[in-house]
Structure formats: structure tokens, C-alpha cells
Design an enzyme around this catalytic site. Structure first.
Site, PDB file in Angstrom:
ATOM      1  N   TYR A 122       0.855  -1.196   0.000  1.00  0.00           N
ATOM      2  CA  TYR A 122       0.000   0.000   0.000  1.00  0.00           C
ATOM      3  C   TYR A 122       0.887   1.240   0.000  1.00  0.00           C
ATOM      4  O   TYR A 122       1.859   1.311   0.746  1.00  0.00           O
ATOM      5  CB  TYR A 122      -0.882   0.024   1.255  1.00  0.00           C
ATOM      6  CG  TYR A 122      -1.621   1.333   1.472  1.00  0.00           C
ATOM      7  CD1 TYR A 122      -2.962   1.470   1.110  1.00  0.00           C
ATOM      8  CD2 TYR A 122      -0.975   2.437   2.036  1.00  0.00           C
ATOM      9  CE1 TYR A 122      -3.619   2.677   1.301  1.00  0.00           C
ATOM     10  CE2 TYR A 122      -1.635   3.642   2.218  1.00  0.00           C
ATOM     11  CZ  TYR A 122      -2.962   3.753   1.856  1.00  0.00           C
ATOM     12  OH  TYR A 122      -3.629   4.944   2.029  1.00  0.00           O
ATOM     13  N   GLU A 211      -3.607   7.398  -4.026  1.00  0.00           N
ATOM     14  CA  GLU A 211      -3.448   6.154  -3.272  1.00  0.00           C
ATOM     15  C   GLU A 211      -3.345   4.964  -4.209  1.00  0.00           C
ATOM     16  O   GLU A 211      -4.101   4.867  -5.173  1.00  0.00           O
ATOM     17  CB  GLU A 211      -4.653   5.983  -2.344  1.00  0.00           C
ATOM     18  CG  GLU A 211      -4.582   4.752  -1.459  1.00  0.00           C
ATOM     19  CD  GLU A 211      -5.872   4.573  -0.648  1.00  0.00           C
ATOM     20  OE1 GLU A 211      -5.879   4.925   0.535  1.00  0.00           O
ATOM     21  OE2 GLU A 211      -6.862   4.081  -1.216  1.00  0.00           O
TER      22      GLU A 211
END
Ligand code: GDP
Ligand code: MN
Length: 402
Positions: A122, A211
Site C-alpha cells: 500500500y 493512493e
């Protein structure tokens, strides 16, 4: 709809209005990633099962059929499916198109060459408003909700601020990957490069959030962005006409679309008191006061700094188009905004629109006396004036409940 907390940020934007975000679809975000040199898989957009089949044919081999909706967790909701053949892609597309994912109906699909996944990481850049700096976050525990990682395994989430004056330095990317425990030198090198490019994309597009979840590592050791979440600051869009065009008007709440068209800052909530204020600070305080006296705001509208008569008419048109609104609280503090001008706007709106809801008006500051006199003399049955914000809120909440 207020889709994410990130839609609503604390400070007023450059125009003195609330900063909102333009959320991009995954495929749009990935196109920007590609532009900034962040590796993504090849893919095609499709809006029908036949197009999905064609896309799969062109891409060749296995594909993944991905619902394009402005909400996360599509995988769990059945919006992401693998397909081995073009015929299968068509069948999966038929299942996913029209699906309702938490109120978002799927009308577009992204057909992407399927990836083999060894690991899911991530990576994101967003603003940390507390310290007024961009914040990089990275973890090797990707693929799941990042809030979960933050809650259950906070040490696994590495956080690092970027000084806006000094800018980003590659050592920061290196620190992120080392601290997160990425040990393979090839992976380290690719991720550090991606971090730098993501910061570049974030800065160049004046984004509020970039993101990548998951950032995958393939069995061959290649690092690639498998998903994208990209939100751009609404107030910066005038500098980015190409990005402004990416907005999907069909997906927006019709009232939000009307508001945008009229240049009114409008946020939908779910109570029954319509809130109108001037300036982000006063508008937010008005929402708080309505809540404080036991009411529930249906929405809020920020007139901004000018507050000319036409602006008031536009804002009232937007607010009264919301069927949930049972009373309106109009809270104005006149500074640059002149209260008499606002009062003229209210009267003009009453003349032009059929407004059945009661309107409670509190005017204070520049030309407040004159404004209140105009409203009094108009003698409209559904206009109520109050001297203070607290009394105005109480009155509006009472009238909404009546
Ligand atoms: P989200 O659920 O909305 O966050 O959508 P994502 O694009 O992040 O996909 C969710 C999950 O689907 C990923 O974490 C992967 O595990 C899986 N997935 C997505 N694309 C592929 C792919 O090309 N191959 C494989 N094997 N899995 C995929
Ligand atoms: Mn994801």
C-alpha cells in the site's frame, strides 16, 4: 452525497470557499499514473458486455473485469472478476454492469490484463492538515482497508511527511521501504522510484489524495499499481482544464451538479434543516449550532465572500430543490458581503421561485439594519428574522419539526 471524509476539508480554499475534491475513476487515475511514469497494466474501457469481449480480445489472455465506481471495496462487493477468455469477460461484464455498489450503479468497466500477484503493498500521499504537510504512507500489508492496518497493526504502517518548501528527496522513499521491511533490492529500487513519481503526480495535479492499494509485486519481481484512488482539489481545477474535464456529471448527485453549474458550494447531508451561510467558517459553525440545538442539517451551502443578490437566488434554488429540506436557516455575517444585498437576493428568490419552506434569517454586520428593514417591509409569510445565530437555529429547528 458526502462520499468520503476527504471530500470535506477543514480550511477554506483559495476562493474562501470550502475545498472539495474531484474524485477520479480508477482508470482515470491510472492514466495519470501512466503519464507520470508509474507502471500500470494495459487496459481498455468498456460500457457494454460486447465492448468488454472486444477489449479482452484485443488485450489477449486472461483479464480482470473491474467496475468503475467512485467508491472503494469493489472487490468484496462483487465488482471485480477475473476472466480467462473473451467470452468469459463478456459474461462477467454482464453481471457487473448495472450492479449497485453502495448506491453507485456500475456504468463503466475497466478491462485490464490480469496480473499475477506475489505480494500486495500500500502506498499513498495525502495531506496531514494537522502539520500542514503532505504525508506519505507505506505498508507491505496492502490490499486490505488501510484503516484496518492503522487500527490493528499500526507499527506496520510507515508514515513520513514531506516538507513543502524543501520538496521530496529520494532518501525519504528509501526510508519508507526500509522501515516497512522491504528487503529485496530490486523491489526497493522500483518502489522508491514509484514514491517519487507519485509525489510528483500529487503535486503537479494539485491532488488531495493519491493512493495505490494494492501496489503489487509480481512473481517475476515487477512492482505495479493495481488500483488507483486519485482526488483533485476542486479549487485548483481552474489551473487544470484537462483534469476538470474528467468529472463524470452523470454520476454526481443531480443537486450537486446544479450547484456546481451555478457556482454554489453545496454539500448534501441527511437531516431536514437547510443551512446557508457566507464563508466556510460561518457555514460550518452554523451546521454545528443547528446540531447543538437538537436539529439535523439537510445540507449546507456556502455563499462565499461576495453574496450578491443572484448568488443568493442560486443558493436558495439549490437548497429548496432538496425534498428533505423542511426549513431553511440563512445565517449571514456581513463583512464584504452586505446584508441589504443579501436581503434583496432573498426577496428576489421569493419572487422567482416557489419556496414553500419557512426561511429563518439572521443578518449581522455590514448594513444589517437595512437588510432586516427590507425583509420586514416585504412582509412575506414564510420569512422569520432572528437577532442571534442561536435563536435563528432554534427557530429553524422548531419550524422543521412543525
Ligand atoms: P477495490 O476492492 O475497490 O479496492 O479494488 P482493487 O482494484 O484494489 O481490487 C481488489 C482486489 O482484487 C485486489 O486487492 C486483488 O487482490 C484483486 N485483483 C485485482 N486485479 C487483479 C488481477 O489482475 N489479478 C489478480 N489475481 N487479482 C486481482
Ligand atoms: Mn483497492
Amino acid at each position: 452525497m458526502l462520499a468520503h471524509a476527504s471530500d470535506l476539508v477543514s480550511g477554506p480554499g483559495p476562493a474562501g470557499r470550502l475545498a472539495r475534491a474531484l474524485d477520479l475513476y480508477e482508470y482515470q487515475g491510472k492514466e495519470l499514473f501512466r503519464r507520470f511514469g508509474i507502471p500500470v497494466s494495459d487496459g481498455r474501457l468498456a460500457t457494454s458486455p460486447a465492448e468488454a469481449r472486444e477489449a479482452a480480445q484485443e488485450l489477449g489472455g486472461g483479464v480482470v473485469v473491474k467496475a468503475q465506481v467512485l467508491t472503494g471495496g469493489r472487490g468484496k462487493a462483487g465488482g471485480i472478476k477475473l476472466a480467462e477468455t473473451p467470452a468469459e469477460a463478456e459474461a462477467r461484464a454482464r453481471e457487473i454492469l448495472g450492479l449497485d455498489i453502495r448506491g453507485h450503479v456500475v456504468r463503466r468497466l475497466w478491462i485490464e490484463r490480469a496480473s499475477e500477484i506475489a505480494r500486495e503493498y500500500y502506498l499513498s500521499v495525502t495531506f496531514d492538515r494537522g502539520v500542514k504537510r503532505p504525508l506519505l504512507m507505506f505498508t507491505t500489508k496492502g490490499g486490505v482497508d488501510i484503516e484496518e492496518v492503522a487500527a490493528n497493526d499500526p507499527d506496520a504502517l510507515v508514515r513520513l511527511h514531506v516538507d513543502p518548501l524543501e520538496g521530496y528527496h529520494p532518501w525519504q522513499g528509501r526510508r519508507l521501504v526500509y522501515a516497512a521491511g522491504v528487503s529485496d533490492p530490486g523491489e526497493q529500487k522500483q518502489i522508491v522510484q514509484i514514491v517519487g513519481r507519485l509525489v510528483e503526480a500529487f503535486t503537479a495535479c494539485e491532488a488531495m489524495l493519491c493512493e495505490i492499494n494494492p501496489l503489487i509485486v509480481t512473481p517475476a519481481g515487477e512492482v505495479r499499481a493495481l488500483d488507483s484512488k486519485f482526488s483533485i482539489d476542486d479549487n485548483a481545477l481552474f489551473r487544470h482544464p484537462d483534469l476538470a474535464e474528467l468529472r463524470d456529471l452523470a454520476a454526481a448527485d443531480p443537486l450537486e451538479a446544479l450547484a456546481r453549474e451555478k457556482g454554489v458550494t453545496y454539500v448534501k447531508l441527511d437531516g431536514d434543516v437547510g443551512v446557508l451561510g457566507n464563508g466556510a467558517g460561518l457555514t460550518m459553525s452554523t451546521v454545528d449550532v443547528v446540531t447543538f440545538v437538537g436539529g439535523r442539517p439537510a445540507n449546507f451551502c456556502d455563499l462565499g465572500g461576495g453574496g450578491d443578490a443572484q448568488g443568493v437566488v442560486d443558493a436558495l434554488e439549490v437548497i429548496t430543490s432538496d425534498p428533505q429540506v423542511r426549513a431553511i436557516f440563512f445565517n449571514i455575517f456581513g463583512g464584504i458581503t452586505r446584508c441589504d444585498e443579501v436581503a434583496r437576493g432573498i426577496l428576489q428568490a421569493l419572487g422567482q421561485l416557489t419556496i414553500s419552506q419557512p426561511i429563518v434569517v439572521r443578518l449581522d454586520g455590514t448594513n444589517a439594519e437595512e437588510g432586516r428593514r427590507l425583509l420586514r417591509e416585504a412582509g412575506a409569510a414564510n420569512l422569520h428574522t432572528e437577532a442571534t445565530m442561536l435563536d435563528g437555529a432554534r427557530r429553524a429547528v422548531e419550524l422543521a419539526a412543525a
